[in-house]
Scaffold this motif. Structure first.
Motif: not given
Length: 487
Positions: A354-360, A380-385, A438-442, A344-352
Motif C-alpha cells: 500500500x505505501x512503502x515500496x509498491x504503492x498499489x 506478483x511484484x511483492x512475491x519477487x520483492x 533494500x532501497x539503497x541497494x536498488x 505480522x509478516x502479512x501486515x508488513x506485506x500489506x504495508x509494502x
C-alpha cells in the motif's frame, strides 16, 4: 477478489472452498487474527457444506475470553514464573488446544503506557475542574435555557428584550405596564391549573391547597399582597392594592433576572450538560474512560480512578492465548505461537503493497477485470520483492542466521544477533563494504546501465553495438545472490 462492499469476514469460507476445489488440498490449516477467525467463523467452518471437515485453524482468544479464564481460576498464573508459555484445556473449548503466553516486556510496556495515559487524563480532568472553579466553563446554550425558562414562567416572552452571549447577557423590560398585566395573567393561569387539580381530586386537603397557593404567590412576588380564602372545595383570592402588588411583581422579576446575570458573570452557571461534554472530550482523548468513576453535578464534578478495573486489566498485561484445532503431533505449542505471530509478516506485506515500496494505490482503472489485473501484478511484484530481500540478507541490515531465529523463545521479544547489530552500528559488512537497506541497494544497482555505442565517423544506424557497464563489487555480489533464488 471480491466487491468493495464485502466485509472481510465474509470472504473466508469462499476462499477455503476455492483452494480445496482448485488445488486439491485436503489438509489445510488457516491462521487468522481474532477478528477474522471468530467463534462464528469457526462454527461455519465446521458446518458449511463443501468445506472439508479436516480443515484446521489457528487463532487467539479475545481479551474478554481470557479474562473469564482468569476469573474462573483456569489459568495457573504462577506457571509463568518458570516459562513463557504452556498448554491448557478448558471445557468451553472441547477438542481444542489452548496455549497461554505471557510476554514480560510487553506487560511492562503496557503497564507504563496505561499509567502514563491515566496520569495525562487526571491532569486534564483537574484542568477542567480548575476551569469550573474559576468560572471559565460556561455557555450560551445553558444561559439561554435558564433565562427563557424564567421569562416563560412569568408570561413575559414578548415583553423582555434579551442579548445572550457565551459569558454574559443583558435584558430590557420594554413596557413595564404591559409586563405587569402579563404577570397578572400568568398568575391567574397558574391559579386556574390549581383549580383543575382540585376538581380532579389530584390536590386534596385545605392545608395542601394553601401550601400550593402560597408557593405560587411567592413565585410571582405577590405573597405579601394577596389574600386567599381556601376551603376543601376550592378557593378565591383578593389583591389588596393591585397597583403596588403588580409593581412588586415586576420588581421581583427584575431581581430574578439580575441574580442570573450575576451568577453568569461570576462563572457559577456552567450546567451539568456543559461539564459532561467537556469531560467526554477528555476521557475519549486517551481512551481510558473505563478506568475512571465520574460524578457530574450542575456546579462541578468529582472523579477517581477505578482501581478494581485497573487491576483487572493489569492482570492480563502481556498475556495472550493461542487457540487451535491442530493436533500436537503436527504442531508443537511453540510452533503454534510462532505461526500466529507470523501474521505480522502479512501486515508488513500489506504495508509494502500500500505505501512503502509498491504503492498499489491510487488505482486509476474502472473496469473490474483491469482492477483485478492491477492487484495481481502488484502481488506478483511483492512475491519477487520478498525473494530478493531473502537473497540479499548478507548485504542488508538483516539477521542472516535464520535457524537461530526459529529456535528462539517464541513469546519473548525478538532480538537482533550480534552480527546484525554490528552491521547497524558500523554501517559496514564484514568485508568493509557498506551495508544497505533494500532501497539503497536498488539505487546502487541502478548504476548498471545499457549503453548503445556508435562508431565514430559512421552514419549508418546499423553501425552500433550495445555494452553494459561493468558491475562493481557490491553490484556483482547482489547479482550473484539473485542467481541463487529458487522459486
Amino acid at each position: 477478489m471480491f466487491e468493495g462492499n464485502r466485509v472481510d469476514t465474509q470472504t473466508l469460507l469462499p476462499q477455503v472452498k476455492r483452494i480445496q476445489a482448485e488445488f486439491g488440498i485436503t489438509r489445510l490449516a488457516i491462521v487468522g487474527d481474532r477478528g477474522m477467525l471468530s467463534q462464528t467463523r469457526i462454527d461455519e467452518l465446521k458446518e458449511t457444506p463443501g468445506v472439508d471437515p479436516s480443515v484446521d485453524w489457528l487463532t487467539a482468544l479475545k481479551s474478554s475470553a481470557i479474562r473469564r479464564l482468569v476469573v474462573d481460576d483456569r489459568l495457573q498464573m504462577d506457571l509463568f514464573d518458570e516459562r513463557s508459555h504452556f498448554e491448557l484445556v478448558h471445557p468451553d473449548y472441547p477438542g481444542e488446544r489452548l496455549v497461554a503466553c505471557r510476554n514480560p516486556s510487553l506487560a511492562e510496556h503496557r503497564a507504563n503506557k496505561r499509567e502514563a495515559l491515566l496520569q495525562a487524563t487526571t491532569q486534564e480532568l483537574e484542568a477542567v475542574a480548575a476551569l469550573i472553579e474559576r468560572g471559565k466553563l460556561r455557555g450560551r446554550e445553558q444561559i439561554t435555557r435558564r433565562v427563557e425558562r424564567l421569562i416563560a414562567s412569568g408570561g413575559l416572552t414578548e415583553q423582555v428584550s434579551l442579548e445572550i452571549g457565551e459569558a454574559l447577557f443583558t435584558y430590557r423590560l420594554d413596557d413595564p405596564e404591559r409586563a405587569a398585566a402579563a404577570l397578572l395573567h400568568a398568575f391567574d393561569k397558574h391559579l386556574e391549573q390549581v383549580r383543575k387539580r382540585i376538581a380532579c381530586a389530584t390536590l386534596k386537603g385545605r392545608s395542601a391547597i394553601e401550601a400550593r397557593l402560597r408557593s405560587i404567590a411567592k413565585q410571582y412576588k405577590l405573597d405579601s399582597h394577596v389574600l386567599f380564602d381556601v376551603s376543601e372545595a376550592g378557593f378565591s383570592y383578593h389583591i389588596s392594592d393591585q397597583q403596588t402588588a403588580l409593581a412588586a411583581a415586576v420588581d421581583g422579576f427584575r431581581q430574578a433576572l439580575e441574580r442570573i446575570r450575576i451568577l453568569v458573570a461570576q462563572g457559577k452557571y456552567g450546567g451539568r450538560d456543559k461539564i459532561g461534554v467537556r469531560l467526554g472530550k477528555v476521557i475519549d482523548k486517551y481512551k481510558v474512560g473505563k478506568h475512571f468513576i465520574l460524578d457530574i453535578r450542575e456546579d462541578g464534578f468529582a472523579f477517581q480512578r477505578d482501581e478494581r478495573k485497573i487491576a483487572e486489566e493489569a492482570a492480563l498485561d502481556g498475556m495472550s492465548i493461542i487457540r487451535t484445532s491442530i493436533d500436537s503431533n503436527r504442531m508443537s505449542a511453540a510452533q503454534a505461537v510462532l505461526s500466529y505471530k507470523s501474521l505480522s509478516q502479512v501486515e508488513r506485506a500489506f504495508r509494502s503493497l500500500k505505501t512503502v515500496d509498491l504503492k498499489v494505490r491510487p488505482i486509476h482503472h474502472h473496469l473490474g477485470d483491469r482492477v483485478r489485473a492491477h492487484i495481481f501484478l502488484c502481488m506478483l511484484a511483492y512475491y519477487v520483492e520478498w525473494h530478493m530481500r531473502e537473497a540479499w540478507r548478507p548485504l542488508l541490515f538483516c539477521d542472516e542466521d535464520i535457524e537461530a531465529k526459529a529456535q528462539r523463545d517464541p513469546v519473548v521479544p525478538a532480538e537482533r544477533s550480534d552480527a546484525a547489530l554490528e552491521k547497524i552500528h558500523s554501517k559496514t559488512l564484514a568485508d568493509g563494504t557498506p551495508a544497505h537497506s533494500f532501497q539503497s541497494l536498488l539505487n546502487a544497482l541502478s548504476g548498471i546501465v545499457l549503453n548503445t555505442v556508435r562508431i565514430p565517423g559512421s552514419f549508418d544506424d546499423t553501425a552500433t553495438f550495445d555494452i553494459v557497464t561493468t558491475p562493481d563489487h557490491t553490484q556483482q555480489r547482489a547479482l550473484d545472490l539473485l542467481q541463487k533464488i529458487q522459486m
